[in-house]
Scaffold this motif. Structure first.
Motif, PDB file in Angstrom:
ATOM      1  N   LEU A   1       0.833  -1.209   0.000  1.00 26.48           N
ATOM      2  CA  LEU A   1       0.000   0.000   0.000  1.00 26.48           C
ATOM      3  C   LEU A   1       0.867   1.257   0.000  1.00 26.48           C
ATOM      4  N   LYS A   2       1.974   1.227   0.717  1.00 30.07           N
ATOM      5  CA  LYS A   2       2.893   2.374   0.719  1.00 30.07           C
ATOM      6  C   LYS A   2       3.492   2.604  -0.664  1.00 30.07           C
ATOM      7  N   LEU A   3       3.890   1.529  -1.315  1.00 32.88           N
ATOM      8  CA  LEU A   3       4.429   1.661  -2.672  1.00 32.88           C
ATOM      9  C   LEU A   3       3.378   2.220  -3.630  1.00 32.88           C
ATOM     10  N   LEU A   4       2.175   1.687  -3.558  1.00 36.22           N
ATOM     11  CA  LEU A   4       1.131   2.067  -4.505  1.00 36.22           C
ATOM     12  C   LEU A   4       0.655   3.504  -4.313  1.00 36.22           C
ATOM     13  N   THR A   5       0.792   4.025  -3.102  1.00 39.69           N
ATOM     14  CA  THR A   5       0.359   5.401  -2.842  1.00 39.69           C
ATOM     15  C   THR A   5       1.518   6.385  -2.788  1.00 39.69           C
ATOM     16  N   GLY A   6       2.728   5.914  -3.098  1.00 37.89           N
ATOM     17  CA  GLY A   6       3.868   6.825  -3.193  1.00 37.89           C
ATOM     18  C   GLY A   6       4.446   7.269  -1.874  1.00 37.89           C
ATOM     19  N   GLN A   7       4.315   6.439  -0.827  1.00 36.55           N
ATOM     20  CA  GLN A   7       4.920   6.800   0.456  1.00 36.55           C
ATOM     21  C   GLN A   7       6.441   6.659   0.366  1.00 36.55           C
ATOM     22  N   PRO A   8       7.192   7.514   1.044  1.00 34.46           N
ATOM     23  CA  PRO A   8       8.640   7.535   0.852  1.00 34.46           C
ATOM     24  C   PRO A   8       9.418   6.462   1.602  1.00 34.46           C
ATOM     25  N   ASP A   9       8.921   5.981   2.712  1.00 35.79           N
ATOM     26  CA  ASP A   9       9.749   5.177   3.619  1.00 35.79           C
ATOM     27  C   ASP A   9       9.392   3.694   3.535  1.00 35.79           C
ATOM     28  N   VAL A  10       9.577   3.087   2.362  1.00 31.91           N
ATOM     29  CA  VAL A  10       9.323   1.660   2.214  1.00 31.91           C
ATOM     30  C   VAL A  10      10.586   0.878   2.564  1.00 31.91           C
ATOM     31  N   LEU A  11      10.478  -0.446   2.573  1.00 28.71           N
ATOM     32  CA  LEU A  11      11.582  -1.293   3.019  1.00 28.71           C
ATOM     33  C   LEU A  11      12.588  -1.602   1.912  1.00 28.71           C
ATOM     34  N   THR A  12      12.695  -0.747   0.934  1.00 32.16           N
ATOM     35  CA  THR A  12      13.710  -0.927  -0.093  1.00 32.16           C
ATOM     36  C   THR A  12      15.101  -0.845   0.532  1.00 32.16           C
ATOM     37  N   GLY A  13      15.941  -1.840   0.264  1.00 35.61           N
ATOM     38  CA  GLY A  13      17.293  -1.846   0.823  1.00 35.61           C
ATOM     39  C   GLY A  13      17.369  -2.215   2.284  1.00 35.61           C
ATOM     40  N   ARG A  14      16.257  -2.663   2.837  1.00 33.48           N
ATOM     41  CA  ARG A  14      16.232  -3.061   4.240  1.00 33.48           C
ATOM     42  C   ARG A  14      15.487  -4.381   4.392  1.00 33.48           C
ATOM     43  N   LEU A  15      15.806  -5.119   5.426  1.00 32.16           N
ATOM     44  CA  LEU A  15      15.166  -6.400   5.714  1.00 32.16           C
ATOM     45  C   LEU A  15      14.522  -6.321   7.092  1.00 32.16           C
ATOM     46  N   TRP A  16      13.207  -6.461   7.118  1.00 36.08           N
ATOM     47  CA  TRP A  16      12.436  -6.477   8.364  1.00 36.08           C
ATOM     48  C   TRP A  16      12.365  -7.915   8.851  1.00 36.08           C
ATOM     49  N   THR A  17      12.738  -8.136  10.113  1.00 34.85           N
ATOM     50  CA  THR A  17      12.698  -9.497  10.655  1.00 34.85           C
ATOM     51  C   THR A  17      11.882  -9.519  11.944  1.00 34.85           C
ATOM     52  N   TYR A  18      11.253 -10.659  12.215  1.00 36.07           N
ATOM     53  CA  TYR A  18      10.366 -10.786  13.367  1.00 36.07           C
ATOM     54  C   TYR A  18      10.557 -12.150  14.006  1.00 36.07           C
ATOM     55  N   ASP A  19      10.770 -12.151  15.316  1.00 33.27           N
ATOM     56  CA  ASP A  19      10.854 -13.371  16.110  1.00 33.27           C
ATOM     57  C   ASP A  19       9.582 -13.456  16.946  1.00 33.27           C
ATOM     58  N   ALA A  20       8.710 -14.393  16.615  1.00 31.63           N
ATOM     59  CA  ALA A  20       7.404 -14.452  17.274  1.00 31.63           C
ATOM     60  C   ALA A  20       7.506 -14.816  18.744  1.00 31.63           C
ATOM     61  N   LEU A  21       8.497 -15.628  19.117  1.00 37.76           N
ATOM     62  CA  LEU A  21       8.585 -16.078  20.502  1.00 37.76           C
ATOM     63  C   LEU A  21       8.993 -14.955  21.439  1.00 37.76           C
ATOM     64  N   SER A  22       9.916 -14.105  20.997  1.00 38.68           N
ATOM     65  CA  SER A  22      10.372 -12.997  21.846  1.00 38.68           C
ATOM     66  C   SER A  22       9.657 -11.691  21.521  1.00 38.68           C
TER      67      SER A  22
END
Length: 243
Positions: free
Chosen positions: A206-227
């Motif tokens: 949705l951010k890409l499609l609406t032209g938002q500036p701060d997308v995860l290009t060049g970055r990797l979002w990671t999530y640990d469900a247990l912690s």
């Protein structure tokens, strides 16, 4: 926005809560005009598709050749027990039309070298919600060649990750081989993890499609469900790494 589709009163009421946000107030027509290919209608694809349809993305093409199995139901929330054995893409398309009749949804076969041209035709964004590296690498190659951006996500066990790629930098630059990768069939997965990761993927789209500036290009979002630990890692630039 010249040439953009107009919104009916019913659509304005439907999207009224997201239209209250200044970041998205001017982007609803862009969402309605958007054409998106979602590859995979499984654990990640289900939340991605539900949220994009709910948000008013005008055209969604669902590429998946699989059928629903009983072991899918704890995490693939678009399906019910009565759907076991039926086509995921066709079921998902029908459910999304019920969620939002203003969205056009097309069920399509799985991505392959033979189906790629038809699947990518006319779309401006690809979302890779597949579950194997063979398909993920094919997405990288096709989107790079076509100059298309794509949102990628993966989840297994208790961990997930999301990034935005293309066309200059993609999955092969981050994971040049699939060595050590294990599927959910091998290591298992907890259902809500797919909802968390799929929701982040939908948000990035949705951010890409609406032209938002701060997308995860060049970055990797990671999530640990247990912690419940979230990290965002900056990915090395391919050109700088080579110098």
């Amino acid at each position: 926005m010249s040439g953009a589709p107009t919104l009916s009163r019913s659509e304005l009421r439907r999207y009224s809560r997201q239209l209250l946000l200044s970041e998205f107030a001017g982007g609803q027509e862009r969402l309605k005009a958007a054409r998106v290919l979602v590859i995979g209608a499984g654990g990640l694809g289900c939340p991605v598709l539900a949220y994009l349809a709910g948000a008013g993305v005008g055209f969604l093409r669902i590429a998946d050749g699989d059928t629903v199995s009983l072991s899918n139901l704890h995490r693939q929330t678009l399906y019910t027990q009565a759907d076991v054995g039926r086509s995921k893409a066709q079921l998902a398309a029908a459910r999304l039309q019920q969620v939002n009749p203003y969205v056009a949804v097309e069920a399509a076969p799985a991505l392959s070298a033979e189906t790629a041209a038809a699947l990518l035709g006319g779309v401006s964004l690809v979302i890779d919600a597949s579950d194997n590296f063979g398909t993920r690498y094919l997405v990288h190659d096709l989107c790079t060649a076509a100059g298309l951006p794509w949102v990628w996500g993966a989840a297994g066990g208790l961990e997930g990750m999301v990034s935005v790629f293309g066309p200059e930098f993609g999955l092969r630059d981050v994971f040049p081989t699939s060595e050590g990768a294990e599927s959910c069939d091998e290591i298992g997965v907890v259902g809500p993890l797919l909802g968390v990761v799929g929701s982040v993927m939908a948000m990035e789209a949705l951010k890409l499609l609406t032209g938002q500036p701060d997308v995860l290009t060049g970055r990797l979002w990671t999530y640990d469900a247990l912690s419940a630990r979230v990290r965002v890692v900056r990915l090395p630039d391919r050109t700088s790494a080579a110098t």
